[in-house]
Design an enzyme around this catalytic site. Structure first.
Site, PDB file in Angstrom:
ATOM      1  N   SER A 175      -5.285   1.997   7.492  1.00  0.00           N
ATOM      2  CA  SER A 175      -3.946   1.789   6.939  1.00  0.00           C
ATOM      3  C   SER A 175      -3.553   0.318   6.922  1.00  0.00           C
ATOM      4  CB  SER A 175      -2.926   2.576   7.768  1.00  0.00           C
ATOM      5  OG  SER A 175      -3.015   2.231   9.138  1.00  0.00           O
TER       6      SER A 175
ATOM      7  N   HIS B  97      -6.638   5.265   1.701  1.00  0.00           N
ATOM      8  CA  HIS B  97      -5.653   5.516   2.745  1.00  0.00           C
ATOM      9  C   HIS B  97      -4.818   6.747   2.403  1.00  0.00           C
ATOM     10  CE1 HIS B  97      -1.718   4.112   4.852  1.00  0.00           C
ATOM     11  NE2 HIS B  97      -2.372   4.996   5.600  1.00  0.00           N
TER      12      HIS B  97
ATOM     13  N   GLU C   6      -3.413   5.732  -1.121  1.00  0.00           N
ATOM     14  CA  GLU C   6      -3.397   4.298  -1.420  1.00  0.00           C
ATOM     15  C   GLU C   6      -4.850   3.832  -1.515  1.00  0.00           C
ATOM     16  OE1 GLU C   6      -0.656   0.760   0.401  1.00  0.00           O
ATOM     17  OE2 GLU C   6      -1.752   1.987   1.844  1.00  0.00           O
TER      18      GLU C   6
ATOM     19  N   ASN D 144       2.227   0.103   4.491  1.00  0.00           N
ATOM     20  CA  ASN D 144       2.527  -0.393   5.823  1.00  0.00           C
ATOM     21  C   ASN D 144       3.026  -1.830   5.831  1.00  0.00           C
ATOM     22  OD1 ASN D 144       2.141   1.888   7.432  1.00  0.00           O
ATOM     23  ND2 ASN D 144      -0.068   1.674   7.308  1.00  0.00           N
TER      24      ASN D 144
END
Length: 290
Positions: free
Chosen positions: A126, A147, A159, A197
């Protein structure tokens, strides 16, 4: 020479790590008809992962989203294994272990040895550099970031991250797999934290600063953000769900990779992790759980 698997979906999907993310990805793949090898060197973790898959599928049955027969078929499509050697069958592998670059690089080096040359190797990281992970292999052009959001069987987003040497072919195959799993894709360059993130973790970190400085209670911070910004849960509840150790690891990647003090992990978050209060999975985080 071009791979025979160009544009093809994998016949066998390998998943490394039987934790919450790995078992969830394995379940998701099985629900979409893929044969899955789920690997974890820890037999207890492997057992818990398979048990978690069965419980999750049972919830889908109770909601009417799956038949009992389909749920049994899904479990039958997942083969738990202790070693990586069976991955010689895999066309595509997703690594889903904890957020440690050293651990991930070690696994990718081992996967490079056991998988066929044409197999694509993806990381569910991540935040960690796909470029650096890929350099642990002899095929960096076939390494991609993939991800999944937690929990993988429910969350709609994947992702995708392209490393410096990731080929268009590998990226296209990862995108094709994500879409075959019913996911919507967003694409990110290989920068610390990627998209999700990079935005989410500083918000969670700031929530910890807000708690540490006594601005408000954890409950009021969560209520304020949940109802004030129309989020499904507050940032501290979400942090407990993700795992405070994972949140801290990502903040350290952001801080180290970008060098800006605004990414400095909150000391309170560090203390919680030092105390072993990692969130739901340990029974204690910001909140206490049964």
């Amino acid at each position: 020479m071009a791979s025979k698997l160009v544009g093809a979906l994998p016949k066998v999907l390998g998943v490394v790590g039987a934790g919450q993310m790995g078992s969830g990805i394995a379940q998701l793949a099985a629900m979409n008809g893929f044969r899955v090898l789920l690997q974890d060197a820890n037999s207890d973790a492997l057992g818990r992962g398979m048990e978690g898959v069965s419980k999750s599928l049972s919830r889908f049955v109770k909601k009417g989203a799956l038949t009992e027969e389909k749920a049994k078929d899904c479990v039958g499509l997942i083969t738990p294994v202790r070693e990586l050697a069976p991955f010689e069958e895999a066309d595509f592998v997703v690594e889903a272990v904890s957020e440690s670059e050293d651990l991930k690089r070690s696994i990718f080096g081992a996967l490079d040895e056991v998988t066929r040359p044409e197999a694509i190797l993806a990381s569910n990281t991540s935040s960690i550099s796909i470029t650096r992970i890929a350099m642990a292999t002899s095929r960096p052009h076939q390494v991609v970031g993939m991800h999944f959001m937690n929990p993988p069987p429910i969350m709609k987003l994947v992702e995708l991250i392209k490393g410096m040497q990731t080929s268009e072919e590998a990226f296209a195959r990862a995108e094709g797999l994500a879409e075959a799993l019913g996911k919507t894709v967003c694409r990110s360059e290989d920068r610390p934290g990627f998209i999700v993130n990079r935005v989410l973790m500083p918000m969670i970190n700031e929530a910890f600063y807000t708690l540490m400085e006594g601005v408000a209670t954890a409950e009021d911070i969560d209520v304020g953000m949940k109802l004030g910004t129309n989020q499904p849960m507050g940032p501290l509840t979400l942090a407990d769900f993700i795992g405070l150790d994972t949140c801290l690891a990502i903040m350290r990647v952001l801080h180290d990779g970008l060098g800006d003090t605004k990414y400095r992990p909150c000391p309170l978050l560090v203390q919680y992790v030092d105390a072993g209060w990692h969130g739901r999975k340990t029974g204690r985080g910001v909140y206490q759980y049964q």
